[in-house]
Write a protein that holds these residues in place. Structure first.
Motif, PDB file in Angstrom:
ATOM      1  N   SER A  88       0.805  -1.227   0.000  1.00 22.04           N
ATOM      2  CA  SER A  88       0.000   0.000   0.000  1.00 22.04           C
ATOM      3  C   SER A  88       0.835   1.273   0.000  1.00 22.04           C
ATOM      4  O   SER A  88       0.408   2.307  -0.512  1.00 22.04           O
ATOM      5  CB  SER A  88      -0.923   0.016   1.214  1.00 22.04           C
ATOM      6  N   GLN A  90       1.260   3.152   2.452  1.00 19.38           N
ATOM      7  CA  GLN A  90       0.417   4.109   3.152  1.00 19.38           C
ATOM      8  C   GLN A  90       0.503   3.875   4.652  1.00 19.38           C
ATOM      9  O   GLN A  90       0.878   2.796   5.104  1.00 19.38           O
ATOM     10  CB  GLN A  90      -1.049   3.980   2.702  1.00 19.38           C
ATOM     11  N   TYR A 238       6.007   7.219   4.006  1.00 25.39           N
ATOM     12  CA  TYR A 238       5.005   7.746   3.089  1.00 25.39           C
ATOM     13  C   TYR A 238       3.969   8.631   3.792  1.00 25.39           C
ATOM     14  O   TYR A 238       3.063   9.154   3.153  1.00 25.39           O
ATOM     15  CB  TYR A 238       4.297   6.589   2.374  1.00 25.39           C
TER      16      TYR A 238
END
Length: 272
Positions: A88, A90, A238
């Motif tokens: 991801s 994320q 991130y």
């Protein structure tokens, strides 16, 4: 007549200036309100080791009450957390069940260099039924034939990694694996297996024994042999909320050891 016009012009000018000032004040107030609102509605995304759920839930609740910042959590074993972050890219906060995962993810560039902790330590222990019917006294006894043993996932959990490192150190991996092995995805699953009577012994976490000592017994592991794993936290590379994530981790560094100790975890990296 000229004087009257001058007076009216002066009144209009004063009214205009008051109006502009009032609008400016309202804009400032509105801006302050928006900033306050944005702080209030910050939501952090955290990836955290499954074995830390109970103390971390308590700490998150404390932090949300103190700051208004919301922390949403995905609990998983180490392998699951790593896979999610790699896929991801994320999230804001990363707290796996082992410092080894921190090291590898930092090398891969997925997390920031600054690390917070240790917050506590995973301390492996052998759980057995009350009165220890199989007379299991230590890690070497898991090599005796005819046992059914619950061991957390070797690849995905720090407790499973520790178990196999100890087996290999003693040269008993092959003998242990001739027994029936129930692979648990978390330390909690291993506890459930011994509690249900499904297995004769389970590798789990010291804190699990502290919570269930009226129902279970434990065989201690030689401190010179045991392999501990530190719980460390860091900011995900991130993240777009690194400052807020850092503030949460600073809170944990201060408050977490006492909460983890209350829940039965080892917070000093020592075995007694």
């Amino acid at each position: 007549m000229i004087k009257r016009k001058g007076f009216i012009f002066a009144l209009l000018l004063a009214f205009t200036m008051m109006t502009v000032a009032a609008c400016g004040s309202n804009d400032s107030s509105s801006s302050d309100h928006e900033n306050e609102k944005s702080d209030e509605y910050i939501t952090l995304q955290a990836l955290i080791g499954a074995g830390l759920a109970q103390p971390m839930d308590e700490l998150i609740e404390m932090y949300e009450e103190q700051t208004g910042v919301k922390v949403e959590v995905n609990y998983n074993n180490n392998a699951g957390l790593v896979g999610q972050l790699e896929m991801s890219k994320q999230g804001d906060i990363f707290i796996p069940g082992s410092q080894r995962v921190i090291d590898s993810m930092k090398e891969a560039g997925h997390i920031e260099d600054e690390v917070f902790g240790p917050l506590a330590f995973h301390t492996p222990i052998i759980l057995v039924a009350k009165d220890n019917p199989k007379n299991i006294q230590g890690i070497g006894d898991l090599a005796q034939p005819g046992l059914t043993i619950a061991i957390p996932n070797r690849e995905g959990t720090p407790l499973g990694q520790s178990a196999y490192e100890m087996f290999e150190e003693l040269g008993i991996t092959e003998q242990v694996e001739t027994n029936e092995i129930i692979t648990a995805q978390t330390g909690s699953e291993a506890v459930m297996a011994i509690m249900s009577g499904e297995v004769d012994a389970a590798i789990s976490e010291l804190a699990a024994f502290q919570k269930n000592r009226e129902k279970l017994d434990a065989a201690q592991i030689d401190p010179d042999l045991n392999v501990l794993h530190a719980f460390m936290g860091t900011v995900i590379s991130y993240s777009e909320q690194k400052e807020a994530a850092t503030e949460f981790l600073q809170f944990l560094e201060k408050e977490a050891p006492a909460v983890f100790q209350y829940h039965g975890y080892n917070i000093k990296g020592e075995i007694h």
